[in-house]
Design a protein around this motif. Structure first.
Motif, short mmCIF file in Angstrom:
data_model
loop_
_atom_site.label_atom_id
_atom_site.label_comp_id
_atom_site.label_asym_id
_atom_site.label_seq_id
_atom_site.Cartn_x
_atom_site.Cartn_y
_atom_site.Cartn_z
N VAL A 1 0.84 -1.20 0.00
CA VAL A 1 0.00 0.00 0.00
C VAL A 1 0.88 1.25 0.00
O VAL A 1 2.06 1.20 0.39
CB VAL A 1 -0.94 0.03 1.22
CG1 VAL A 1 -1.95 -1.09 1.13
CG2 VAL A 1 -0.18 -0.05 2.53
N GLU A 2 0.28 2.35 -0.43
CA GLU A 2 1.05 3.58 -0.59
C GLU A 2 1.46 4.18 0.75
O GLU A 2 2.58 4.69 0.90
CB GLU A 2 0.23 4.58 -1.39
CG GLU A 2 0.98 5.85 -1.75
CD GLU A 2 0.19 6.73 -2.71
OE1 GLU A 2 0.45 7.95 -2.72
OE2 GLU A 2 -0.66 6.20 -3.44
N CYS B 1 -3.66 5.69 3.79
CA CYS B 1 -4.63 5.00 2.94
C CYS B 1 -5.45 4.01 3.76
O CYS B 1 -6.67 3.89 3.60
CB CYS B 1 -3.92 4.27 1.80
SG CYS B 1 -3.09 5.34 0.63
N ASP C 1 -7.76 5.96 6.18
CA ASP C 1 -8.92 6.54 5.50
C ASP C 1 -10.01 5.49 5.27
O ASP C 1 -11.20 5.74 5.50
CB ASP C 1 -8.50 7.15 4.16
CG ASP C 1 -7.64 8.40 4.33
OD1 ASP C 1 -7.60 8.94 5.45
OD2 ASP C 1 -6.99 8.81 3.34
N LYS C 2 -9.61 4.31 4.81
CA LYS C 2 -10.57 3.24 4.57
C LYS C 2 -11.22 2.81 5.88
O LYS C 2 -12.45 2.60 5.95
CB LYS C 2 -9.86 2.05 3.92
CG LYS C 2 -10.75 0.81 3.70
CD LYS C 2 -11.89 1.08 2.73
CE LYS C 2 -12.68 -0.18 2.44
NZ LYS C 2 -13.85 0.07 1.59
#
Length: 289
Positions: free
Chosen positions: A148-149, A153, A156-157
């Motif tokens: 993942v970046e 990220c 946020d999810k």
């Protein structure tokens, strides 16, 4: 070379050994239960159900990680995970594994080898909904072991799901990519450490069909199991030459932190948003928990 060769702690004394006469049962599951109950009641052991789970690809490349054992009986030992994780992928192609419990204050460990099978969706769903809602959301928000970046990220999810399921009466569905596995033992090794390194090692294994054994070495136990005392190993040096490191830090909401260093492949082209250049040919990637 880091100077750690002199790091030593005393184990048990020669007056405190573990032999056949010290078994509480000739049933390995009941013997495990005895040791596990002592471990879970010990004030210095926080997670007695933490176990190392070792799997391997079909061509023999191993990997190991810590997971939590979530139940056991005579059918086997249970754990739950993402079906897309590395461990699950390796189990799919090579359904054999080893698990090990190590309880340092007791100077004891149990190593178990066997086959692995996936548990039913119904059983996995029941267990999923028994977990805290934060853990349910953590498992739902993550595609485990994918690169993942950033941690943001994942956050946020996770926060999107918190908002979606802010009503406690709204059921969080079990993700199709998450479920349980059952380790079905073919052997148990009960180890107890001795300061003089004459460690005690008693192994239960399933007797083979039509196997003829030496009663001086192999002792009949319950339900098709036999018991053997193993020699301690002859010491010699080995050097593990790493091709990857993973640094893991646990989070209560199950959005665990996972940073992986790996050697970059020859002529490999990477995405700088996902793969970060490190020193001496290494790269760093954040993995989904």
């Amino acid at each position: 070379m880091a100077d750690v060769a002199g790091m030593r702690s005393p184990y048990r004394s020669t007056s405190d050994t573990f032999d056949l006469d010290d078994l509480v049962s000739k049933d390995p599951f009941k013997q495990f239960e005895n040791w596990f109950d002592l471990a879970r009641s010990h004030p210095r052991i926080e997670e007695a159900n933490a176990m190392a789970l070792a799997t391997a690809t079909k061509d023999g490349m191993p990997s190991v990680r810590m997971v939590l054992m979530k139940g056991y009986d005579h059918s086997g030992f249970q754990f739950f995970t993402n079906h897309g994780s590395r461990k699950s992928s390796e189990i799919n192609e090579n359904p054999k594994c080893s698990i090990m419990f190590y309880w340092e204050p007791l100077k004891r460990s149990v190593r178990i080898e066997g086959k692995v099978e996936r548990m039913s969706e119904e059983y996995s769903t029941t267990y999923f909904h028994s977990r805290p809602r934060t853990s349910q959301l953590g498992s739902t928000s993550s595609q485990q072991s994918t690169v993942v970046e950033s941690r943001q990220c994942l956050k946020d999810k996770y926060e999107e799901l918190i908002e979606e399921y802010k009503d406690d009466d709204k059921i969080i569905p079990k993700p199709v990519f998450w479920g349980g596995y059952l380790v079905k033992p073919s052997s148990f090794e009960f180890w107890q450490g001795q300061t003089n390194r004459l460690h005690d090692r008693l192994k239960f294994r399933l007797q083979k069909d039509e196997e003829v054994t030496d009663p001086k070495l192999t002792h009949v136990a319950d339900d098709g199991w036999v018991i053997e005392r193993l020699l301690i190993f002859f010491r010699g040096g080995y050097l593990v030459k790493p091709s990857s490191f993973e640094f893991w830090q646990g989070q209560t909401n199950r959005l665990h932190d996972r940073l992986k260093f790996r050697l970059q492949k020859d002529e490999e082209v990477t995405d700088p948003k996902l793969t970060h250049v490190a020193d001496d040919g290494w790269v760093i990637e954040r993995l989904s928990p």
